[in-house]
Scaffold this motif. Structure first.
Motif, mmCIF file in Angstrom:
data_model
loop_
_atom_site.group_PDB
_atom_site.id
_atom_site.type_symbol
_atom_site.label_atom_id
_atom_site.label_comp_id
_atom_site.label_asym_id
_atom_site.label_seq_id
_atom_site.Cartn_x
_atom_site.Cartn_y
_atom_site.Cartn_z
ATOM 1 N N MET A 1 50.249 56.887 -0.395
ATOM 2 C CA MET A 1 51.136 56.102 -1.220
ATOM 3 C C MET A 1 50.491 55.974 -2.600
ATOM 4 S SD MET A 1 52.729 52.268 -0.903
ATOM 5 C CE MET A 1 52.237 51.968 0.696
ATOM 6 N N THR A 2 51.289 56.200 -3.624
ATOM 7 C CA THR A 2 50.767 56.095 -4.975
ATOM 8 C C THR A 2 50.907 54.674 -5.481
ATOM 9 O OG1 THR A 2 52.885 56.639 -5.986
ATOM 10 C CG2 THR A 2 51.421 58.485 -5.445
ATOM 11 N N THR A 3 50.259 54.400 -6.586
ATOM 12 C CA THR A 3 50.313 53.046 -7.141
ATOM 13 C C THR A 3 51.658 52.739 -7.782
ATOM 14 O OG1 THR A 3 49.347 53.831 -9.206
ATOM 15 C CG2 THR A 3 47.838 52.973 -7.528
ATOM 16 N N ARG A 4 52.425 53.784 -8.140
ATOM 17 C CA ARG A 4 53.727 53.543 -8.764
ATOM 18 C C ARG A 4 54.773 53.130 -7.732
ATOM 19 N NH1 ARG A 4 55.423 57.817 -13.120
ATOM 20 N NH2 ARG A 4 56.047 55.984 -14.263
ATOM 21 N N SER A 5 54.643 53.573 -6.498
ATOM 22 C CA SER A 5 55.647 53.252 -5.486
ATOM 23 C C SER A 5 55.397 51.889 -4.837
ATOM 24 C CB SER A 5 55.696 54.348 -4.425
ATOM 25 O OG SER A 5 54.480 54.386 -3.727
ATOM 26 N N ALA A 6 54.230 51.320 -4.996
ATOM 27 C CA ALA A 6 53.925 50.018 -4.395
ATOM 28 C C ALA A 6 54.797 48.907 -4.975
ATOM 29 C CB ALA A 6 52.448 49.704 -4.564
ATOM 30 N N PRO A 7 54.992 48.793 -6.308
ATOM 31 C CA PRO A 7 55.892 47.749 -6.807
ATOM 32 C C PRO A 7 57.337 47.953 -6.361
ATOM 33 C CG PRO A 7 54.472 48.522 -8.571
ATOM 34 C CD PRO A 7 54.258 49.421 -7.391
ATOM 35 N N ARG A 8 57.779 49.209 -6.272
ATOM 36 C CA ARG A 8 59.133 49.465 -5.796
ATOM 37 C C ARG A 8 59.287 49.031 -4.343
ATOM 38 N NH1 ARG A 8 60.657 55.498 -7.855
ATOM 39 N NH2 ARG A 8 60.732 55.011 -10.079
ATOM 40 N N LEU A 9 58.275 49.300 -3.542
ATOM 41 C CA LEU A 9 58.318 48.900 -2.138
ATOM 42 C C LEU A 9 58.338 47.376 -2.010
ATOM 43 C CD1 LEU A 9 58.268 49.888 0.788
ATOM 44 C CD2 LEU A 9 55.777 49.751 0.688
ATOM 45 N N LEU A 10 57.572 46.705 -2.833
ATOM 46 C CA LEU A 10 57.553 45.243 -2.809
ATOM 47 C C LEU A 10 58.903 44.674 -3.226
ATOM 48 C CD1 LEU A 10 55.893 42.654 -2.438
ATOM 49 C CD2 LEU A 10 55.298 42.807 -4.855
ATOM 50 N N VAL A 11 59.498 45.225 -4.284
ATOM 51 C CA VAL A 11 60.811 44.759 -4.740
ATOM 52 C C VAL A 11 61.856 45.015 -3.659
ATOM 53 C CG1 VAL A 11 62.650 45.195 -6.422
ATOM 54 C CG2 VAL A 11 60.292 44.953 -7.193
ATOM 55 N N ALA A 12 61.811 46.172 -3.024
ATOM 56 C CA ALA A 12 62.760 46.481 -1.957
ATOM 57 C C ALA A 12 62.579 45.527 -0.778
ATOM 58 C CB ALA A 12 62.592 47.925 -1.505
ATOM 59 N N PHE A 13 61.332 45.209 -0.432
ATOM 60 C CA PHE A 13 61.072 44.282 0.680
ATOM 61 C C PHE A 13 61.591 42.885 0.361
ATOM 62 C CE2 PHE A 13 58.253 41.196 2.775
ATOM 63 C CZ PHE A 13 58.570 41.478 4.084
ATOM 64 N N VAL A 14 61.350 42.408 -0.856
ATOM 65 C CA VAL A 14 61.824 41.070 -1.257
ATOM 66 C C VAL A 14 63.346 41.045 -1.277
ATOM 67 C CG1 VAL A 14 61.880 39.422 -3.162
ATOM 68 C CG2 VAL A 14 59.721 40.458 -2.488
ATOM 69 N N ALA A 15 63.973 42.096 -1.804
ATOM 70 C CA ALA A 15 65.429 42.153 -1.841
ATOM 71 C C ALA A 15 66.014 42.167 -0.434
ATOM 72 C CB ALA A 15 65.884 43.379 -2.626
ATOM 73 N N PHE A 16 65.418 42.937 0.465
ATOM 74 C CA PHE A 16 65.888 42.990 1.848
ATOM 75 C C PHE A 16 65.724 41.632 2.534
ATOM 76 C CE2 PHE A 16 65.082 43.788 6.380
ATOM 77 C CZ PHE A 16 66.313 44.342 6.727
ATOM 78 N N THR A 17 64.616 40.966 2.294
ATOM 79 C CA THR A 17 64.381 39.645 2.894
ATOM 80 C C THR A 17 65.394 38.626 2.398
ATOM 81 O OG1 THR A 17 62.021 40.157 3.043
ATOM 82 C CG2 THR A 17 62.657 37.841 3.253
ATOM 83 N N LEU A 18 65.644 38.621 1.088
ATOM 84 C CA LEU A 18 66.630 37.682 0.541
ATOM 85 C C LEU A 18 68.032 37.991 1.052
ATOM 86 C CD1 LEU A 18 65.397 37.320 -3.145
ATOM 87 C CD2 LEU A 18 65.215 35.654 -1.295
ATOM 88 N N LEU A 19 68.362 39.247 1.211
ATOM 89 C CA LEU A 19 69.664 39.630 1.742
ATOM 90 C C LEU A 19 69.817 39.157 3.189
ATOM 91 C CD1 LEU A 19 72.302 41.207 1.157
ATOM 92 C CD2 LEU A 19 71.191 43.179 2.196
ATOM 93 N N CYS A 20 68.778 39.314 3.971
ATOM 94 C CA CYS A 20 68.832 38.855 5.366
ATOM 95 C C CYS A 20 68.963 37.336 5.456
ATOM 96 C CB CYS A 20 67.600 39.314 6.133
ATOM 97 S SG CYS A 20 67.601 41.078 6.482
ATOM 98 N N LEU A 21 68.325 36.611 4.547
ATOM 99 C CA LEU A 21 68.432 35.149 4.550
ATOM 100 C C LEU A 21 69.781 34.674 4.030
ATOM 101 C CD1 LEU A 21 64.872 34.143 3.307
ATOM 102 C CD2 LEU A 21 65.798 33.941 5.620
ATOM 103 N N ALA A 22 70.396 35.433 3.136
ATOM 104 C CA ALA A 22 71.665 35.020 2.539
ATOM 105 C C ALA A 22 72.846 35.299 3.465
ATOM 106 C CB ALA A 22 71.861 35.733 1.208
#
Length: 91
Positions: free
Chosen positions: A1-22
């Motif tokens: 995993m490169t360092t550029r994909s880590a922020p995208r993965l974090l944003v995707a995880f947070v978005a998925f978590t918020l979607l599941c809670l909403a």
């Protein structure tokens, strides 16, 4: 995993978590007649309180404005004509 994909993965995880809670599942709860009528009564009371406060904020300043524009004589003119203000030494 490169360092550029880590922020995208974090944003995707947070978005998925918020979607599941909403978007929760249905509760499969029963609303009995007493609780439903109480809820309707609370809703009607909240609407009545909102309308009463709007009425108060609109009507009372308008009432004061109308009274000040239709007042023919000033307040101090009525009190100056009263006999109680007469000079007691003139008698």
């Amino acid at each position: 995993m490169t360092t550029r994909s880590a922020p995208r993965l974090l944003v995707a995880f947070v978005a998925f978590t918020l979607l599941c809670l909403a978007l929760p599942d249905s509760a499969h709860a029963y609303g009995g007649p007493g609780s439903v009528i109480s809820g309707i009564g609370a809703l009607l009371a909240a609407i009545a309180a909102l309308l009463a406060s709007l009425f108060g904020f609109i009507w009372f300043p308008l009432k004061r404005l109308l009274q000040s524009t239709t007042d023919d004589e000033p307040e101090h003119a009525a009190s100056a004509a009263s006999p109680s203000d007469a000079d007691p030494s003139a008698e």
